[in-house]
Scaffold this active site. Structure first.
Site, PDB file in Angstrom:
ATOM      1  N   ASP A   1     -42.631 -21.297  65.860  1.00  0.00           N
ATOM      2  CA  ASP A   1     -42.233 -19.938  65.503  1.00  0.00           C
ATOM      3  C   ASP A   1     -43.279 -18.976  66.035  1.00  0.00           C
ATOM      4  O   ASP A   1     -44.386 -19.381  66.407  1.00  0.00           O
ATOM      5  CB  ASP A   1     -42.100 -19.785  63.985  1.00  0.00           C
ATOM      6  N   SER A   2     -42.926 -17.705  66.034  1.00  0.00           N
ATOM      7  CA  SER A   2     -43.869 -16.689  66.503  1.00  0.00           C
ATOM      8  C   SER A   2     -45.004 -16.461  65.517  1.00  0.00           C
ATOM      9  O   SER A   2     -46.024 -15.863  65.870  1.00  0.00           O
ATOM     10  CB  SER A   2     -43.134 -15.372  66.746  1.00  0.00           C
TER      11      SER A   2
ATOM     12  N   GLU B   1     -45.646 -10.915  57.471  1.00  0.00           N
ATOM     13  CA  GLU B   1     -46.887 -11.318  58.133  1.00  0.00           C
ATOM     14  C   GLU B   1     -48.107 -10.785  57.391  1.00  0.00           C
ATOM     15  O   GLU B   1     -49.198 -11.340  57.493  1.00  0.00           O
ATOM     16  CB  GLU B   1     -46.897 -10.826  59.583  1.00  0.00           C
TER      17      GLU B   1
ATOM     18  N   CYS C   1     -33.508 -13.996  60.854  1.00  0.00           N
ATOM     19  CA  CYS C   1     -34.924 -14.124  61.192  1.00  0.00           C
ATOM     20  C   CYS C   1     -35.531 -15.045  60.147  1.00  0.00           C
ATOM     21  O   CYS C   1     -35.277 -14.870  58.943  1.00  0.00           O
ATOM     22  CB  CYS C   1     -35.623 -12.764  61.191  1.00  0.00           C
TER      23      CYS C   1
ATOM     24  N   HIS D   1     -38.371 -15.179  58.990  1.00  0.00           N
ATOM     25  CA  HIS D   1     -39.256 -14.484  58.056  1.00  0.00           C
ATOM     26  C   HIS D   1     -38.494 -13.975  56.824  1.00  0.00           C
ATOM     27  O   HIS D   1     -39.059 -13.843  55.742  1.00  0.00           O
ATOM     28  CB  HIS D   1     -39.923 -13.277  58.718  1.00  0.00           C
TER      29      HIS D   1
END
Length: 275
Positions: A10-11, A151, A183, A185
């Site tokens: 994942d990013s 984040e 997403c 997240h």
């Protein structure tokens, strides 16, 4: 059967929702997770850059001997899925298809909302996949600040609720009865999203649906770990501060680091380019 790990990419920290779901469904499987925290978030970046970054990470996972790749990032899935399936000999699972199939089976009125990063929504990948069914109306909404909140470890503040109300207002106005959290997240913000959308709206989360797809792929290819397997869970970050990544991951996963059997982490060196 094989004890090689499942590689998850994942990013940043969002893909930990997928790693958690995979571990819950397949407790004997080892996991190797890489979060590209040095270059996160992917959502606002050009598709060509996302493709290059993603293939670098996937190359690293394959070099470490994983038996399957899971692209736990909607933006990356939209940018490089076809390339990844042509590039690697191991099976590749992504997060978009499983969520779409579940949303189609869930909706009652045929009006489906999709929320995601600017990159994912701008790619049109969800709209295209839903578009093959003429009975469906799809309403897509970019929610870029959601990733910033996650984040930063901010998931339950009045600011989160205020931004959620702003982003989700068009979907409420459209009368959708199903919303895809496009997403990885976003499941960390499921409380706020569910509150704003109301009890009559079903949320489809890509983490649990992707885990089911991982299970199906492992079974069909005879790749499950054996009954005596002793799994390890390794989490790595590309950013310089692995400690920050671990603290945030521990907080977001809602349990102690020992509970996910963390054995190693640290910044990894990525190749300068791709072949």
């Amino acid at each position: 059967m094989t004890t090689a790990p499942i590689g998850i990419f994942d990013s940043g920290v969002g893909g930990l929702t997928v790693a958690r779901a995979v571990s819950q469904l397949l407790p004997r499987e080892s996991v190797l997770y890489i979060g590209d925290t040095a270059r996160s978030p992917y959502g606002p970046k050009p598709i060509a850059d996302v493709r290059r970054y993603g293939l670098e990470i996937l190359d690293t996972l394959v070099e470490q001997g994983v038996k399957m790749l899971v692209i736990a990032c909607n933006t990356a899935s939209a940018a490089l899925l076809r390339d990844a399936r042509e590039r690697y000999d191991v099976p590749v699972v992504e997060v978009i298809g499983p969520a779409v199939r579940t949303a189609v089976a869930t909706t009652r009125n045929g009006r489906i909302g999709v929320i995601g990063t600017a990159g994912t929504i701008g790619s049109g990948v969800y709209q295209d996949m839903f578009g093959v069914d003429p009975r469906l109306e799809v309403f897509a909404q970019a929610c870029p600040r959601f990733v910033d909140f996650v984040e930063a470890g901010i998931t339950d503040t009045p600011d989160v609720l205020r931004v959620a109300e702003e982003y989700l207002a068009p979907l409420r106005h459209a009368g959708v009865d199903t919303v895809v959290l496009g997403c990885t997240h976003y499941p960390f913000l499921e409380g706020a999203i569910s509150y704003v959308m109301g009890q009559g709206v079903s949320l489809v989360s890509s983490d649990t649906e992707t885990a089911k797809d991982v299970y199906r792929q492992l079974v069909s290819r005879d790749l499950l770990a054996g009954p005596d397997a002793e799994p390890t869970h390794v989490y790595e970050a590309t950013g310089a501060s692995a400690d920050d990544f671990l603290r945030l991951a521990d907080r977001l996963m809602g349990r102690g680091v020992s509970a996910v059997r963390l054995v190693q982490t640290g910044a990894i060196d990525l190749p300068k380019g791709i072949s």
